[in-house]
Design an enzyme around this catalytic site. Structure first.
Site, PDB file in Angstrom:
ATOM      1  N   CYS A 170      31.203   5.102   7.390  1.00 17.09           N
ATOM      2  CA  CYS A 170      32.418   4.272   7.420  1.00 17.09           C
ATOM      3  C   CYS A 170      32.394   3.223   6.315  1.00 17.09           C
ATOM      4  CB  CYS A 170      32.603   3.691   8.815  1.00 17.09           C
ATOM      5  SG  CYS A 170      32.857   1.946   8.946  1.00 17.09           S
ATOM      6  N   CYS A 223      32.282  -0.458   7.198  1.00 18.66           N
ATOM      7  CA  CYS A 223      30.950  -0.869   7.648  1.00 18.66           C
ATOM      8  C   CYS A 223      30.080  -1.220   6.456  1.00 18.66           C
ATOM      9  CB  CYS A 223      30.277   0.250   8.449  1.00 18.66           C
ATOM     10  SG  CYS A 223      31.241   0.821   9.839  1.00 18.66           S
TER      11      CYS A 223
END
Ligand SMILES: *[C@@H]1O[C@H](CO)[C@@H](O)[C@H](O)[C@H]1NC(C)=O
Ligand SMILES: *[C@@H]1O[C@H](CO)[C@@H](O)[C@H](O)[C@H]1NC(C)=O
Length: 440
Positions: free
Chosen positions: A55, A58
């Site tokens: 991600c 992230c």
């Protein structure tokens, strides 16, 4: 030389002991958590980032999260992270719904962070939520300090017992993720607020205190619920309603992280759509527009503060999907989050003076301006289409080659498949002929 060697050794031992001492106080590193986290999550204060390696958001949060650990570690927080692709059972147990998800565990309480993912906002949230829901102020100096430090907070004044106190504590628990809640004796606050009776609850914002008036609030709610499409939401007590309504300053900055919170205030949002650059600066004309809107929020505060929440956004991308076109800032938009409609004035920014904006708001109230948008099926399809188009355009602008390859490749494959289907027919035919020939 021997003595120098000795001294060096001593020095190293000294350093090591300092280091181990500070690490005993609190680790500044990010703990890698796994299955065993479920056993220890109720002990002390855990501040945890749940993430997935693929991600992108992230990855962007990673350096910020390290800084958060460096700052909050020494203050008794244990800052950690969980890779949800490796420990899916942990993440489902603690109800992770998206990546990255930041959660604070305090005893058996869990609070999820929903704001912007920058260092300041996250640390501010951590410090506020880790403390008690209501912070007690013991002397006038403390009270003054708080009023100087925070530009927006709630305070309870009086004996900490009885009905109002119970409601105040409940409201503090509910809204601690967003605001500070204090309590003090009336004498503590004497220099700042004069009270006729207590216990009382007050909000401090825009440089002044406003008292909570229970009977007024109940009256207002009765009026509202007698209106046709009333929907009181899940706020609970009247005090909760009031806290939810009053917890923002008169003119706020709205970002992707707190848009949904501001939208929940139960008011129409009157937003200046502006554009900041990467370091938060904007052009002079944007600043003029923002100042004009701030003036409007002041001028109309008596009349409209119950109905409108004023603010500004520094990035039109936040508003574009709502109006389904690319807004050219500076611009003005009024959003009604409850009915999912919005109003645009259509005037050029130069034409939007304080008076023009006030007139626009009056017209909205009187219903003489057509609302746009809504939650109908057609609008939703349009919105989805718009979002897809925008992301494609942004992708093209960001990286034309990659976009061309990404979308060119499937087309290429398609042509190839068509071609091979046609050709294989021909080849099959050839094969048939071959076999014929052999038979012959
Ligand atoms: C996860 O959600 C369930 C059901 O809503 C709840 O009972 C449980 O306490 C939640 N767990 C955590 C750690 O918040
Ligand atoms: C929203 O977040 C931004 C940046 O984190 C902050 O500056 C602003 O004050 C917040 N607004 C509200 C209404 O909380």
């Amino acid at each position: 030389t021997f003595s120098i060697f000795k001294m060096q050794q001593f020095f190293i031992v000294f350093l090591v002991s300092i280091c181990s001492y500070t690490s005993a106080l609190g680790s500044t590193k990010v703990f890698e958590l796994g299955d065993s986290f479920l056993d220890v999550k109720n002990e002390g204060i855990w501040f945890v980032k749940c993430f997935a390696p693929w991600c992108a958001h992230c990855k962007k949060l990673e350096p910020v999260w390290k800084q958060v650990a460096q700052f909050l570690g020494p203050q008794g927080f244990r800052v950690g992270r969980i890779d949800c692709t490796r420990f899916p059972n942990v993440c489902s147990e603690i109800n992770v719904t998206g990546y990255p998800q930041i959660m604070l565990f305090k005893g058996d309480e869990v609070v999820t962070y929903n704001g912007d993912r920058n260092r300041e906002s996250i640390i501010d949230f951590g410090l506020r939520v880790a403390g008690p829901p209501v912070r007690i102020l013991r002397d006038p100096a403390d009270f003054k300090d708080v009023a100087r430090t925070y530009d927006n907070f709630f305070t309870y004044l009086g004996d900490r017992q009885g009905d109002l106190w119970d409601k105040y504590e409940a409201a503090a628990k509910k809204y601690l993720a967003f605001n500070y809640f204090f309590a003090a004796s009336p004498s503590c606050a004497e220099q700042k607020i004069k009270l006729k009776k207590y216990p009382a609850v007050a909000v401090y914002k825009d440089g002044r205190f406003q008292l909570y008036d229970e009977s007024n609030q109940i009256k207002a709610e009765a009026l509202r619920s007698s209106e046709a499409n009333s929907e009181s939401g899940d706020e609970g007590t009247s005090l909760n309603h009031w806290v939810n309504k009053e917890r923002f300053s008169r003119f706020v900055k709205v970002t992707a992280g707190n848009f949904s919170q501001v939208a929940r205030s139960g008011k129409l949002l009157v937003l200046a759509v502006l554009e900041e650059n990467k370091i938060g600066e904007m052009t002079a004309s944007m600043k003029v527009f923002r100042r004009m809107m701030e003036e409007v929020s002041k001028m109309s505060s008596e009349k409209y503060s119950n109905k409108y929440q004023f603010g500004w956004v520094g990035n039109p991308d936040l508003i574009n999907p709502i109006v389904m076109e690319r807004i050219i800032p500076p611009s003005l938009i009024v959003i009604d989050p409850k009915n999912e409609v919005h109003y645009t004035s259509g005037d050029l920014p130069e034409k939007l003076t304080e008076e023009a904006v006030l007139l626009f708001l009056t017209n909205i109230e009187e219903g003489t301006i057509q609302a746009e948008g809504g939650s109908g099926l057609f609008t939703r399809i349009q919105r989805t289409y718009f979002q897809a188009r925008i992301s494609l355009e942004d992708m093209w602008r960001g990286n034309p080659i990659l976009t061309a390859v990404l979308f060119g490749l499937p087309v290429g494959f398609f042509i190839l498949i068509c071609y091979s289907i046609c050709c294989s027919d021909i080849m099959d035919a050839d094969d048939d002929e071959d076999t014929h020939e052999k038979k012959d």
